[in-house]
Design a protein around this motif. Structure first.
Motif, mmCIF file in Angstrom:
data_model
loop_
_atom_site.group_PDB
_atom_site.id
_atom_site.type_symbol
_atom_site.label_atom_id
_atom_site.label_comp_id
_atom_site.label_asym_id
_atom_site.label_seq_id
_atom_site.Cartn_x
_atom_site.Cartn_y
_atom_site.Cartn_z
ATOM 1 N N CYS A 120 -0.976 -6.265 5.537
ATOM 2 C CA CYS A 120 -1.482 -5.966 6.658
ATOM 3 C C CYS A 120 -1.416 -4.308 6.743
ATOM 4 O O CYS A 120 -2.569 -3.661 8.162
ATOM 5 N N GLU A 121 -0.534 -3.062 6.599
ATOM 6 C CA GLU A 121 -0.180 -2.116 6.378
ATOM 7 C C GLU A 121 -1.339 -1.658 5.936
ATOM 8 O O GLU A 121 -1.654 -1.940 4.503
ATOM 9 N N ALA A 122 -2.128 -0.354 6.639
ATOM 10 C CA ALA A 122 -2.344 -0.323 7.581
ATOM 11 C C ALA A 122 -3.163 -0.896 8.672
ATOM 12 O O ALA A 122 -2.214 -1.385 9.651
ATOM 13 N N MET A 262 6.419 -4.086 0.873
ATOM 14 C CA MET A 262 5.628 -3.809 2.371
ATOM 15 C C MET A 262 6.941 -4.767 2.641
ATOM 16 O O MET A 262 7.279 -5.792 2.912
ATOM 17 N N GLU A 263 7.343 -3.539 4.115
ATOM 18 C CA GLU A 263 8.809 -4.712 4.841
ATOM 19 C C GLU A 263 8.050 -5.157 5.990
ATOM 20 O O GLU A 263 9.181 -5.567 7.002
ATOM 21 N N ASN A 264 7.758 -5.870 5.819
ATOM 22 C CA ASN A 264 6.872 -7.318 6.899
ATOM 23 C C ASN A 264 7.873 -7.855 7.452
ATOM 24 O O ASN A 264 8.760 -8.186 6.696
ATOM 25 N N HIS A 296 14.713 0.506 0.580
ATOM 26 C CA HIS A 296 13.200 0.266 1.253
ATOM 27 C C HIS A 296 13.516 -0.186 2.181
ATOM 28 O O HIS A 296 13.092 0.151 2.871
ATOM 29 N N GLU A 297 12.395 -1.042 1.493
ATOM 30 C CA GLU A 297 12.062 -2.306 2.540
ATOM 31 C C GLU A 297 13.198 -2.775 3.342
ATOM 32 O O GLU A 297 13.108 -3.198 4.601
ATOM 33 N N TYR A 298 14.385 -3.240 3.119
ATOM 34 C CA TYR A 298 14.584 -3.761 3.703
ATOM 35 C C TYR A 298 15.584 -2.712 4.803
ATOM 36 O O TYR A 298 15.882 -3.086 6.018
ATOM 37 N N ILE A 371 -6.983 6.004 7.553
ATOM 38 C CA ILE A 371 -5.834 6.815 7.112
ATOM 39 C C ILE A 371 -4.977 6.088 5.409
ATOM 40 O O ILE A 371 -3.504 6.692 5.529
ATOM 41 N N ASN A 372 -5.734 5.356 5.682
ATOM 42 C CA ASN A 372 -4.682 4.555 3.867
ATOM 43 C C ASN A 372 -4.526 5.258 2.821
ATOM 44 O O ASN A 372 -3.760 5.731 1.803
ATOM 45 N N ASN A 373 -5.537 6.486 2.733
ATOM 46 C CA ASN A 373 -4.996 8.225 2.006
ATOM 47 C C ASN A 373 -3.901 9.271 2.639
ATOM 48 O O ASN A 373 -3.488 10.111 2.146
ATOM 49 N N VAL A 379 4.180 12.864 3.142
ATOM 50 C CA VAL A 379 4.505 11.983 3.978
ATOM 51 C C VAL A 379 5.698 11.505 3.849
ATOM 52 O O VAL A 379 6.904 11.261 4.359
ATOM 53 N N TYR A 380 5.555 10.914 2.633
ATOM 54 C CA TYR A 380 7.039 10.124 2.429
ATOM 55 C C TYR A 380 8.231 10.688 1.652
ATOM 56 O O TYR A 380 9.505 10.859 2.385
ATOM 57 N N GLU A 381 8.034 11.811 0.362
ATOM 58 C CA GLU A 381 8.845 12.516 0.194
ATOM 59 C C GLU A 381 9.488 14.097 0.849
ATOM 60 O O GLU A 381 10.239 14.345 1.172
HETATM 61 N N1 ARG Z 1 5.111 0.631 4.213
HETATM 62 C C1 ARG Z 1 5.023 0.383 2.932
HETATM 63 C C2 ARG Z 1 6.308 1.200 2.395
HETATM 64 O O1 ARG Z 1 6.820 2.725 2.286
HETATM 65 C C3 ARG Z 1 4.027 1.384 1.994
HETATM 66 C C4 ARG Z 1 2.614 0.333 2.835
HETATM 67 C C5 ARG Z 1 1.211 1.435 2.094
HETATM 68 N N2 ARG Z 1 -0.125 1.245 2.611
HETATM 69 C C6 ARG Z 1 -1.324 1.903 2.382
HETATM 70 N N3 ARG Z 1 -1.838 1.329 2.893
HETATM 71 N N4 ARG Z 1 -1.447 2.174 1.390
HETATM 72 O O2 ARG Z 1 7.215 0.219 1.765
#
Ligand code: ARG
Ligand code: ZN
Length: 873
Positions: A120-122, A262-264, A296-298, A371-373, A379-381
């Motif tokens: 579901c993200e985003a 994914m961290e659901n 990471h997900e946890y 947003i998926n781009n 954003v992450y690193e």
């Molecule tokens: N939140 C997830 C994670 O980094 C990644 C989700 C990526 N979603 C996307 N639409 N690209 O742990």
């Protein structure tokens, strides 16, 4: 349409609870959503209610239990609008129908190898039901899932509530998640899976059932992930004081997944590549990645779920912070310096080019179309680097207090970067407004350092200066706050004390917060070599006025392991760049003996004591690193040839030592993925590679023997990749043997495809085209696509950027073919073109033509259109 940060508005309605009834069916899954809504006091009174949808089939709608009149609403696949909502709490019940089997985008509810799963993200929740599908709408979810007997396992978010049998062999399960959450954290799974489980007891004594679900027959391969999970849970308690909060924690591995994992809430869903491991099928790096992604997900359970993001511009609030947390976890679990080097390698190879090219954007972007781009390395690193910078600026204790305050103050809310930074300003009593510019400004600062030693006065004057080049939409740049961790190493090799008149370098950190700063060190007894940006204390590009000999002093004596490694890398980079220039001028490649000698001494002293670190030292800068250093008019062939020649010379100069080490590093003990063994294998494979560069015949013989005798994937693949560099029968035979052994193992076959796509020779394009029609290849599996096409485009610079343009044209064809089915994966592939403007004119023209051809195609997804338009701008 462009979405802008400054346009943020709260919703006009809130959704307090969501009750979902999902009847799983391969092609007609029924979803009945009952939403308890009320007007948002912060919204516009009396406004209509517009719920998001995406390719939804509307079935029916009711308000407070009564069917809605036809003129009370409008429903289309993309929108459900209730024209005149009640101005007090009300319930809206909407029925939709979705087809999981036809869902090739892998967003929303889909089937992976027969298993129902969700992403579901985003913005995938709107592909399941109509909703206010944005992160600042927090609701308590209850989910009832119903399925046939062939789908015995039914998982949802939160805690299991009831389950039971129904007529006709159908059955159901109800899940209740007491923690309010945004829709992007919703998940369900339905399938027939194996699992491993355990009980984790939290610090306060709560018993949590933890489990990892995988395809039948792969149970044993889930054990390492389950162990990593429990180590991560303990670590978060010990280091951040964060305890788990539900009765169960489930992880499900699926083979078709657009991203890593994914961290659901309470139900993480993973690309199985980050779960499944066995000695025979996974490399040491696979194990390390599994440990990192599981953690990471946890860790998102607190940084992301308990505290989520107000809007998607704040994505780094959860991602940068959570990457930082997983990096720290891995550093504690393994070698901190080696982990730091590995992380900086990733930052430089993935984020620096992004920051220097047409796709550059701030860690917190200001505007987006898709947003998926923006799930990017920036954003992450870079986002993780900013947390590290923050921690360096305020110090470890204030950092922890700031985190505690953040958890206390914002638990259960959707927060912003400003709110996050305010916690650290308050905890440390510092003004962090200048620091916060890091989130706003794109581009990597260039930090230059100039030093002068006055032997008579025993002073060392160091001047630091910074500039940042313009990026798209940001022509003017301001100075950043750069903490420069530093030391001075005397020529004799000892670390000199840092004394300044004003205590400017307290704690070994000098903060540069303007364009330029000069510091004078006093009582410097000998000519020093400065060791700057120790531990890579800020995401900057360092420009040093040191000689190669100075750098070799750092390589031999720096007490900071990162800078020791960096010094060797910098010398090697310079040598390869000079070799490129020499080849250009029609000359030959010269490798100064200094580096070979220094490496030789280093290997004698350190190789067996710290093999993981030695492996990093021996792994010379890659072609992309050299390209970045050169910066423009890149000719990938010249870089390849120069680098190869340098490796050949080093391999010959060190031949005796390498051969000896190769023998010494053999492991007798049974395979374990632990850091100690992994370090030895990494060095041994690095040694094999360099040895082969110097003496092909000898190296190949060793590689063949290693390939035949290997008892684990690291050794087998290490040998195969050495063999893959030499055209001929032996290579094809080894590839065939590998294929025959692993033909039924998808994750290993991915390695087989990836390795072939990475062979740096002219025949590779034909090989990749041939592999496209291999029975095991399929564009509908993202891992397979990334293995073959992604590796060709991202890990094979000379062949993707062939002089005749055929590499670019081929990748463009694949992007266009994939786009209608899976735009997210197609869009990710199209970022391979992000450095096209740095190429020499001929290749640049071919790349531009390929990008223009993609841009002109109709229909084209918004995902790919966004990347190619920005790339061309
Ligand atoms: N939140 C997830 C994670 O980094 C990644 C989700 C990526 N979603 C996307 N639409 N690209 O742990
Ligand atoms: Zn994440």
């Amino acid at each position: 349409p462009v979405i802008r940060l400054e346009d943020y508005q709260p919703t006009d309605y809130l959704i307090d609870t969501v009750s979902l009834a999902i009847g799983l069916h391969p092609t007609e899954t029924r979803v009945t959503a009952t939403l308890a809504l009320r007007p948002n006091p912060a919204g516009h009174a009396g406004a209509s209610l517009a719920l998001d949808g995406d390719e939804l089939v509307f079935v029916s709608a009711a308000l407070d239990g009564s069917p809605l009149a036809a003129d009370a609403y409008t429903a289309s696949p993309e929108k459900f609008v209730l024209h005149r909502p009640p101005q007090q709490p009300f319930t809206l019940t909407i029925e939709t129908c979705v087809n999981p089997t036809a869902n090739t985008k892998l967003m929303g509810l889909y089937r992976s190898n027969g298993t129902y799963c969700t992403q579901c993200e985003a913005d995938g929740f709107r592909r399941i039901t109509y909703f206010l599908d944005r992160p600042d709408v927090l609701s308590v979810y209850t989910t009832r899932i119903e399925a046939d007997a062939d789908t015995p396992l039914l998982l949802g978010n939160g805690n299991p509530a009831e389950a039971g049998a129904l007529a006709d062999g159908r059955h159901f399960a109800v899940w209740h998640d007491p923690f309010p959450k945004p829709s992007y954290l919703f998940a369900i799974v339905g399938g027939d899976l194996d699992h491993v489980e355990d009980v984790f007891t939290t610090a306060s004594g709560r018993k949590v059932k933890v489990a990892v679900y995988v395809e039948r027959g792969k149970r044993e391969r889930a054990r390492y992930a389950l162990d990593a999970l429990q180590r991560a849970m303990r670590w978060d308690e010990e280091v951040f004081g964060r305890e788990y909060d539900l009765d169960v924690f489930n992880i499900v591995a699926v083979s078709a997944f657009n991203m890593g994992a994914m961290e659901n809430k309470g139900l993480n869903i993973f690309n199985d590549k980050y779960v499944l491991a066995s000695a025979d099928t996974a490399t040491d790096s696979d194990y390390a990645n599994i440990e990192a992604v599981i953690a990471h997900e946890y860790f998102h359970n607190w940084t992301g779920n308990r505290i989520t993001c107000r809007d998607w511009f704040q994505l780094c609030l959860k991602e940068g912070l959570t990457v930082f947390r997983d990096q720290e976890f891995s550093s504690d679990a393994r070698s901190r310096p080696v982990k730091r080097i590995a992380d900086v390698r990733v930052l430089r190879s993935a984020q620096f080019p992004e920051d220097a090219g047409p796709l550059a954007h701030p860690v917190r972007p200001r505007a987006y179309k898709e947003i998926n781009n923006f799930y990017t390395a920036t954003v992450y690193e870079k986002g993780a680097e900013l947390i590290r910078v923050l921690k360096t600026l305020v110090g470890g204790q204030h950092f922890r207090r700031g985190m505690d305050l953040y958890f206390e103050r914002h638990d259960g809310t959707a927060a912003t970067i400003e709110e996050f930074i305010a916690c650290f300003a308050e905890a440390s009593g510092r003004d962090l407004s200048a620091f916060s510019q890091w989130y706003e400004q794109a581009g990597t600062p260039r930090l230059s350092a100039r030093g002068r030693y006055d032997a008579g006065a025993k002073t060392y004057t160091l001047t630091l200066a910074q500039t940042t080049l313009p990026t798209p939409d940001q022509p003017e740049k301001r100075p950043m706050v750069i903490p420069v961790a530093l030391g001075l190493i005397g020529e004799s090799g000892r670390e000199l004390p840092l004394t300044t008149a004003d205590g400017a370098t307290d704690g070994g950190v000098l903060v540069l917060d303007g364009a330029e700063r000069t510091v004078i060190f006093t009582d410097v007894e000998e000519r020093p070599v400065p060791s700057l940006l120790r531990g890579f204390s800020a995401p900057a590009i360092l420009d040093l006025d040191l000689t190669d000999d100075d750098l070799l002093v750092l390589f031999a004596h720096d007490t900071d392991a990162f800078n020791q490694w960096q010094a060797a890398q910098t010398v090697a980079t310079r040598i390869i760049v000079r070799a490129v220039e020499a080849l250009h001028a029609g000359g030959t490649v010269q490798v100064p003996v200094g580096l070979a000698q220094a490496l030789g001494h280093f290997l004698d002293a350190r190789a067996l004591r710290d093999p993981a670190f030695a492996a990093q030292v021996l792994s010379l800068p890659g072609e992309a690193d050299i390209a970045r250093e050169i910066g423009e008019n890149i000719d990938p062939e010249a870089i390849f040839t120069a680098r190869k020649a340098v490796r050949e010379t080093l391999g010959q100069a060190l031949a005796g030592k390498l051969a000896h080490l190769y023998g010494e590093l053999a492991i007798d003990a049974p395979y374990s993925p632990d850091a100690a063994q992994a370090g030895k294998r990494a060095l041994r494979n690095g040694v094999l590679g360099l040895l082969t560069a110097g003496d092909a015949a000898r190296g190949e013989a060793l590689a063949r023997a290693q390939f035949d005798a290997a008892t684990n994937m690291t050794d087998r693949l290490g040998a195969l990749s050495v063999l893959s560099l030499v055209a001929g029968e032996a290579r094809e035979a080894a590839l065939q043997a590998f294929y025959d052994r692993y033909r039924d193992d998808p994750l290993v076959l991915d390695k087989w495809f990836a390795l072939q796509a990475s062979i740096p020779e002219a025949g590779t394009l034909e090989r990749v085209k041939r592999l496209l029609s291999h029975p095991a290849f399929s564009l509908s599996n993202p891992n397979r696509t990334r293995a073959l096409i992604g590796s060709f485009a991202m890990a094979n610079l000379t062949q993707f950027a062939r002089a005749d343009g055929a590499g670019f044209a081929f990748v463009a064809d694949v992007i266009l073919q994939l786009d209608p089915a899976n735009p997210q994966v197609a869009s990710r592939l199209s970022t391979a073109f992000r450095t096209w403007k740095t190429l020499e004119p001929g290749r640049r023209a071919h790349a531009e033509a390929a990008l223009r051809r993609i841009a002109a195609a109709t229909p084209l997804s918004q995902d790919v259109a966004d990347i190619v338009t920005r790339s061309l701008a």
